[in-house]
Design a protein around this motif. Structure first.
Motif, PDB file in Angstrom:
ATOM      1  N   LYS A  85      45.344  42.541  33.475  1.00 13.22           N
ATOM      2  CA  LYS A  85      45.965  42.595  32.162  1.00 13.22           C
ATOM      3  C   LYS A  85      45.720  41.304  31.390  1.00 13.22           C
ATOM      4  O   LYS A  85      45.432  41.324  30.177  1.00 13.22           O
ATOM      5  CB  LYS A  85      47.466  42.842  32.305  1.00 13.22           C
ATOM      6  CG  LYS A  85      48.193  43.000  30.977  1.00 13.22           C
ATOM      7  CD  LYS A  85      49.670  43.304  31.192  1.00 13.22           C
ATOM      8  CE  LYS A  85      50.396  43.436  29.854  1.00 13.22           C
ATOM      9  NZ  LYS A  85      51.842  43.725  30.061  1.00 13.22           N
ATOM     10  N   THR A  86      45.822  40.174  32.077  1.00 13.17           N
ATOM     11  CA  THR A  86      45.597  38.884  31.419  1.00 13.17           C
ATOM     12  C   THR A  86      44.145  38.729  30.993  1.00 13.17           C
ATOM     13  O   THR A  86      43.854  38.294  29.879  1.00 13.17           O
ATOM     14  CB  THR A  86      45.998  37.736  32.363  1.00 13.17           C
ATOM     15  OG1 THR A  86      47.360  37.899  32.769  1.00 13.17           O
ATOM     16  CG2 THR A  86      45.844  36.397  31.671  1.00 13.17           C
ATOM     17  N   GLN A  92      47.177  43.689  39.128  1.00 12.17           N
ATOM     18  CA  GLN A  92      47.380  44.293  37.816  1.00 12.17           C
ATOM     19  C   GLN A  92      47.626  43.223  36.758  1.00 12.17           C
ATOM     20  O   GLN A  92      47.148  43.323  35.622  1.00 12.17           O
ATOM     21  CB  GLN A  92      48.551  45.277  37.844  1.00 12.17           C
ATOM     22  CG  GLN A  92      48.309  46.531  38.673  1.00 12.17           C
ATOM     23  CD  GLN A  92      48.553  46.301  40.162  1.00 12.17           C
ATOM     24  OE1 GLN A  92      48.962  45.215  40.571  1.00 12.17           O
ATOM     25  NE2 GLN A  92      48.302  47.330  40.963  1.00 12.17           N
ATOM     26  N   GLY A  93      48.382  42.188  37.130  1.00 10.83           N
ATOM     27  CA  GLY A  93      48.646  41.087  36.206  1.00 10.83           C
ATOM     28  C   GLY A  93      47.385  40.331  35.853  1.00 10.83           C
ATOM     29  O   GLY A  93      47.186  39.940  34.695  1.00 10.83           O
ATOM     30  N   ARG A  94      46.507  40.141  36.856  1.00  9.44           N
ATOM     31  CA  ARG A  94      45.243  39.447  36.590  1.00  9.44           C
ATOM     32  C   ARG A  94      44.372  40.248  35.630  1.00  9.44           C
ATOM     33  O   ARG A  94      43.794  39.696  34.692  1.00  9.44           O
ATOM     34  CB  ARG A  94      44.501  39.196  37.904  1.00  9.44           C
ATOM     35  CG  ARG A  94      45.127  38.116  38.778  1.00  9.44           C
ATOM     36  CD  ARG A  94      44.148  37.620  39.812  1.00  9.44           C
ATOM     37  NE  ARG A  94      43.918  38.632  40.844  1.00  9.44           N
ATOM     38  CZ  ARG A  94      44.595  38.694  41.983  1.00  9.44           C
ATOM     39  NH1 ARG A  94      45.548  37.805  42.233  1.00  9.44           N
ATOM     40  NH2 ARG A  94      44.323  39.624  42.875  1.00  9.44           N
ATOM     41  N   ILE A 134      47.702  34.181  39.485  1.00 14.31           N
ATOM     42  CA  ILE A 134      48.618  35.308  39.317  1.00 14.31           C
ATOM     43  C   ILE A 134      48.553  36.180  40.567  1.00 14.31           C
ATOM     44  O   ILE A 134      47.479  36.607  40.991  1.00 14.31           O
ATOM     45  CB  ILE A 134      48.251  36.136  38.068  1.00 14.31           C
ATOM     46  CG1 ILE A 134      48.340  35.263  36.812  1.00 14.31           C
ATOM     47  CG2 ILE A 134      49.164  37.354  37.931  1.00 14.31           C
ATOM     48  CD1 ILE A 134      47.861  35.952  35.548  1.00 14.31           C
ATOM     49  N   SER A 154      49.762  39.276  41.276  1.00 12.11           N
ATOM     50  CA  SER A 154      49.518  40.709  41.116  1.00 12.11           C
ATOM     51  C   SER A 154      48.109  40.986  40.585  1.00 12.11           C
ATOM     52  O   SER A 154      47.712  40.413  39.577  1.00 12.11           O
ATOM     53  CB  SER A 154      50.547  41.307  40.154  1.00 12.11           C
ATOM     54  OG  SER A 154      50.174  42.595  39.755  1.00 12.11           O
TER      55      SER A 154
END
Length: 314
Positions: free
Chosen positions: A237-238, A233-235, A229, A231
């Motif tokens: 969040k996941t 932030q995406g990492r 991922i 981003s």
């Protein structure tokens, strides 16, 4: 005397912590009672939230619901007797009752192990195959997997009881543990326990390490998928969607693996220390898990916040 096993022992006596002085029995029973009450209150609260909020009727929360039931049943199987032992000096348990408790202890432990595997499978599919998740992981699928876990888990504990029950118990009936388990009972048999202990050890390793191998594989795959991922932030969040499950899995497997492996590589603990470690990894997770569900699971946390705001609104 039991007719089927030629034993002189008609009942067992659960000692609990052998080194605990009588003046501390009241304190020990009070602590164990608090642990039991906290376990019941926390897990029953999760059950009520699930029953009263349709938003929680999703695959992950159905798995959590089954874990809650297993935790409550395990604590109810083990704690009342050891509390009575210290509170009322009622440590005696019937021959049949001890083997029944042994079966239930190992059964609920096996159920939890399989449910954690299903939890890891859910997160693996959700993160590694997000587009296919709704097609693969449905409520009906999770119900089938959970039912399978409860059914399959019966086999190994039943085999352990069937092999241990006919052994001759003709000398000591004192169990140096807080509940009846396979090792504590078969140590009292008036025979060579090696032919019985090794298959039981292999069974425990299969139940423990079999799901753990898949869990490690699934979370390694999840880490690889998260690193792809772009981003940050995406990492985060996941990964946050797995944090609660990782804590629960670590609390369950890490101390168990440590105890099982240490005893087979020559690391020796005092009896009291060993019992303390076993009690910690057996009884603390059922008490702590509801807090993990509430603070690390988005929907449960939001549901609790809404209920709290409603109750405090003028």
């Amino acid at each position: 005397m039991s007719e089927g096993n030629h034993s002189l022992v008609t009942e067992f006596v659960i000692v609990g912590f052998p080194g605990l002085q009588p003046e501390f029995y009241g304190l020990a029973s009070a602590v164990l009672l608090i642990v039991y009450c906290c376990t019941l209150i926390g897990n029953v609260a999760v059950l009520i939230l699930f029953a009263t909020h349709n938003i929680l009727h999703k695959p992950m929360y159905i798995i959590i619901l089954n874990l809650v039931v297993s935790d409550v049943l395990f604590s109810t199987t083990t704690l009342p007797k050891i509390i009575a032992r210290y509170w009322f000096q009622a440590g005696a348990i019937s021959f049949f009752g001890c083997f029944l408790q042994m079966y239930l202890v190992h059964y609920f432990g096996s159920v939890t192990s399989f449910l954690l595997l299903i939890m890891a499978l859910d997160r693996y599919v959700a993160i590694c195959f997000p587009l296919r998740y709704p097609m693969i992981i449905k409520n009906s699928t999770i119900h089938i997997l959970n039912a399978t876990a409860w059914i399959v888990a019966k086999a190994c504990p039943l085999m352990m009881v069937i092999r241990a029950y006919p052994l001759p118990y003709c000398d000591s009936n004192t169990i140096l543990q807080c509940f009846c388990d396979h090792i504590s009972i078969t140590k009292l048999a008036c025979t060579d326990r090696a032919p019985y202990s090794f298959p039981a050890f292999v069974t425990a390793m299969v139940i423990l390490l079999g799901p753990l191998v898949f869990i490690i594989f699934s979370y390694c795959s999840i880490i690889v998928a998260v690193l792809e991922i772009a981003s940050p932030q995406g990492r985060l969040k996941t990964l946050s969607t797995c944090s609660g499950q990782l804590i629960i899995i670590t609390l369950y497997y890490l101390p168990r693996c440590f105890i099982y492996l240490s005893s087979n590589i020559g690391i020796i603990f005092s009896t009291d220390l060993r019992i303390v470690i076993i009690m910690l990894y057996s009884l603390l997770p059922p008490m702590i898990n509801p807090l993990i569900y509430c603070f690390k699971t988005k929907d449960i946390k939001q549901t609790l916040m809404k209920r709290f705001k409603k109750s405090t609104a003028p």
